[in-house]
Design an enzyme around this catalytic site. Structure first.
Site: not given
Ligand code: CIR
Length: 257
Positions: A161, A246
């Site tokens: 992201h 997150c």
């Molecule tokens: C994903 O791949 O969606 C999750 N394993 C990690 C999400 C992390 N979110 C973020 O950095 N906002």
């Protein structure tokens, strides 16, 4: 009033999505302990903690930031870019409906993950990543520009992201680990950090940021700039490409969250 939306980690966290890093063992008990430590930082500073109901069938559900983005008094429910995460928004929507915020949503076929949205003043930088589509960005722009926001699309190819590569200090300086940033020169004020896990700061107030405990040199940099730095261990979430931003959605009255 300062409110923190969070969701406790699923016992199946280890099965979460991985895009740029390899799978390693994850300790679900340690994850829960680290999550509690993270939430306690906010609680200890006067934040009201609002729990989104557990969604244990969604291994990535703890990363609530991806499911809703708040712009002043508008909450935008996202449409996550991977199928395994789409069901997370139902419970997020239920809780957001109780906050008093106006609610809008990204609609099919657009996709947008909240981790791709970095707010600096009234500018929303939005990562064009593998999760966030041009249509998703166009829908967000249509919602925000009439409300006085500027929406700027930013390329994201090296990390999951936008906010895996950059975040912003309380004064709006964009900070990031340059090997993970597609175009550092695209930001008016950019400061590089020496560690991968030093990219992410959560602004607690004008003088205080929250960071991962895995970036001590970066924490020292911000302390030398006069900031108070609070660090928390979040290793089990970093193994799933998560970071301090997150794990929550911050609601602040009067100022953009
Ligand atoms: C994903 O791949 O969606 C999750 N394993 C990690 C999400 C992390 N979110 C973020 O950095 N906002």
């Amino acid at each position: 009033m300062m409110r923190l939306l969070v969701r406790r980690p699923s016992p199946r966290l280890a099965e979460g999505e991985l895009t740029h890093i390899g799978r390693v063992p994850v300790d679900p008990d340690l994850a829960l302990e680290q999550w509690r430590g993270y939430v306690d930082v906010f609680r200890g500073r006067g934040w009201e903690v609002v729990e989104i109901p557990a969604a244990d069938g969604h291994p990535d559900g703890v990363f609530v930031e991806d499911t809703v983005v708040v712009f002043g008094d508008l909450a935008v429910i996202t449409r996550p870019g991977v199928d395994s995460r789409r069901g997370e928004i139902d419970t997020t929507r239920e809780v957001v409906a109780t906050t008093g915020l106006e609610v809008a949503a990204i609609e099919e076929p657009g996709t947008l993950d909240g981790g791709d949205v970095l707010k600096v003043g009234r500018t929303a930088y939005v990562g064009a990543s593998s999760r966030t589509s041009a249509e998703g960005i166009a829908q967000l722009r249509a919602l925000l520009e009439p409300r006085g926001w500027t929406v700027e699309a930013v390329p994201v190819t090296k990390v999951l992201h936008l906010k895996s590569g950059i975040t912003a200090l309380p004064d709006g300086t964009v900070v990031g680990y340059e090997p993970l940033v597609d175009d550092p020169a695209g930001f008016a004020r950019f400061v590089g950090v020496p560690e991968e896990h030093g990219t992410a700061v959560v602004v607690l107030d004008d003088d205080t940021v929250l960071m991962s405990a895995d970036a001590p040199e970066t924490a020292a940099l911000w302390r030398a700039r006069g900031l108070e730095v609070v660090t928390v261990p979040i290793t089990e979430f970093e193994k799933l490409e998560g970071c301090v931003t997150c794990l929550s959605v911050r609601l602040r009255d009067a100022a953009p969250a």
